[in-house]
Design a protein around this motif. Sequence first.
Motif, PDB file in Angstrom:
ATOM      1  N   ASN A  63      -1.264   2.643   6.110  1.00  0.00           N
ATOM      2  CA  ASN A  63      -0.141   2.372   5.222  1.00  0.00           C
ATOM      3  C   ASN A  63       1.129   3.072   5.646  1.00  0.00           C
ATOM      4  OD1 ASN A  63      -0.835   4.990   4.678  1.00  0.00           O
ATOM      5  ND2 ASN A  63      -0.702   4.798   2.449  1.00  0.00           N
ATOM      6  N   SER A 226      -4.728  -5.106  -0.013  1.00  0.00           N
ATOM      7  CA  SER A 226      -4.830  -3.654   0.153  1.00  0.00           C
ATOM      8  C   SER A 226      -4.450  -2.948  -1.146  1.00  0.00           C
ATOM      9  CB  SER A 226      -3.911  -3.184   1.284  1.00  0.00           C
ATOM     10  OG  SER A 226      -4.329  -3.690   2.525  1.00  0.00           O
ATOM     11  N   ARG A 227      -3.371  -3.401  -1.770  1.00  0.00           N
ATOM     12  CA  ARG A 227      -2.947  -2.785  -3.028  1.00  0.00           C
ATOM     13  C   ARG A 227      -3.975  -3.028  -4.131  1.00  0.00           C
ATOM     14  NH1 ARG A 227       2.280  -4.623  -1.271  1.00  0.00           N
ATOM     15  NH2 ARG A 227       2.033  -6.543  -2.479  1.00  0.00           N
ATOM     16  N   GLU A 230      -6.870  -0.836  -3.535  1.00  0.00           N
ATOM     17  CA  GLU A 230      -6.415   0.520  -3.799  1.00  0.00           C
ATOM     18  C   GLU A 230      -6.423   0.821  -5.291  1.00  0.00           C
ATOM     19  OE1 GLU A 230      -3.190   2.441  -1.030  1.00  0.00           O
ATOM     20  OE2 GLU A 230      -2.229   1.559  -2.779  1.00  0.00           O
ATOM     21  N   SER A 258      -5.723   4.484   0.622  1.00  0.00           N
ATOM     22  CA  SER A 258      -4.985   3.422   1.279  1.00  0.00           C
ATOM     23  C   SER A 258      -5.591   3.083   2.632  1.00  0.00           C
ATOM     24  CB  SER A 258      -3.521   3.827   1.452  1.00  0.00           C
ATOM     25  OG  SER A 258      -2.807   2.833   2.122  1.00  0.00           O
TER      26      SER A 258
END
Length: 543
Positions: A63, A226-227, A230, A258
Amino acid sequence: MAEAGTEVQETQFTANPDDDESSSGETQNAKLTLNSRSQNQPNHVNHGYGTTNGTANGNPPSNGLTKDPPRPSASPRALSPDLLRGLLMVLQAIDHCSVSQGAWRHGVALESEADGTIVNKWNAPIPWTARMLTHLCAPGFMFLLGMGVVYFGRSRSKLGWSSWQMIKHFAIRAFVLAAINEVLFTLPFGRGRIFILNIILLALAVNYLIAGLVWLAVSASERALSRLLESYYSSPEDEMGRPLLQDETTESSVKTISAWATRWSWHIHNAILLALAIVTIAWNSWLSPHHGHCPLNTPLGYTGPTQPRSTTLGPWFDFWFLSVQYQRVISPFPPLAWLSPAILGLLYGRIILSRTWKAYTINASNALFGVLLMLLFVLTRLLHFGNLSEDCLRMPEQLASPDRNQYLASFRSFFYIVKYPPSFAYITLTMSINFLLLAFFGALPEKVARRIPTLLTFGQSALFFYILHLILYFCMAILVKHWFGRELDHLDPMTGKPAIGTEGQPAVMWVTWLLGLAILWPLCRWYARFKSTKEVNSVWRFF
């Protein structure tokens, strides 16, 4: 895709697969621009391939919170895509030179290399060998196109381009390719009777636009996933190793989660691209009107297509997936039938730019991919799938052993592949050899690679070469036919009249081919230098 404004240090590549990126001038400009912006900033190095920042420790792109060591500059392996493209241009010139002067019939057999077409006579050994070599070109170009999109997107992301700027670029370049196709082929050969004559450039244009849009979509969805990961998941190892009183918002906590989320998102999107590459070649078999089979009850000696090459979905659908010939439209290269190698190139580019690889690893992996694809090709022969030519070989060797596997009857039978549209067997065989060539070029010392005559020059000015070589060889063919031509025993497919050519005089074709390359080399060398002086968004860089 790196966010606009991200502070990164440009990594200099010797030669990128996209011809927009192959010049040292642009790389140097990018280095100066980005370095001037980051002189007083932490040295975050972008090792990613354009979707997210990468790491140098073997993990997928991170990230951007971690600080990684600088990536080595000027890797010799970066020359191999340009060398491969240059070789494909040289091989393609064999096809176009021979066609322009009628040196021999266009195919490994005297009949068309089309889906569900009965063939009963091989071409002569020299034309057969030449045609097998030139089979590498179309899938190789599509693969390098997809790979180049990743290099291009990564580079422009570093320069701060927005997604809309990239979409505009992809659309303009696709339009330019389509326009060149009309000027080079439709206008001179159609002579007002044909509106579209698609000889691969239109397919390249469509697939370039699609590959660009897919890359942007993958870039956006990869960040989103990814978010999401996360937000909803943290690994047990993270919880066990975290102090009880640690602040949940600390950089260390965010960085650990991350990295895990980014790694999984990267793998998931690679799996999606692989599945898409498989589906987009499999649909050539699914959509085949006769599923790649020729009926066994055709008369002895019959050649040609056994059934109409059309679906029940209409001509506009067929145009995108099948090789078609209508009154106003001729398209042997249906765009979506050729999408699979471009998607494969996207996947390959993402993996190549995801981290710093050792040259040995890259070359060994390319060789391994080549061997695995060759094994898949062998399975298509043994297990009778993905060929689009089942029961279509009616050569003397097949007639002598009618119960035997038709592909095992002879050496040439084993390597008979359908190109219109490309079969799974065609893609696995040709891309196997292309990967092996990438491994070979990557294993060469940089000094040796740069001295290979003409290949690097042609590879870094590919579209300019393509346009110029067509004009040159067809103009030279006028003189060659005048001096050496004779009436042949078959009809010209464009005029319907008896063909005029140099068939039976192969030396004439090979001398003409070499002479054309000798003329093209200094012109392409000049153009490569010329376009390196232009701005990054100049239309001259399209060529």
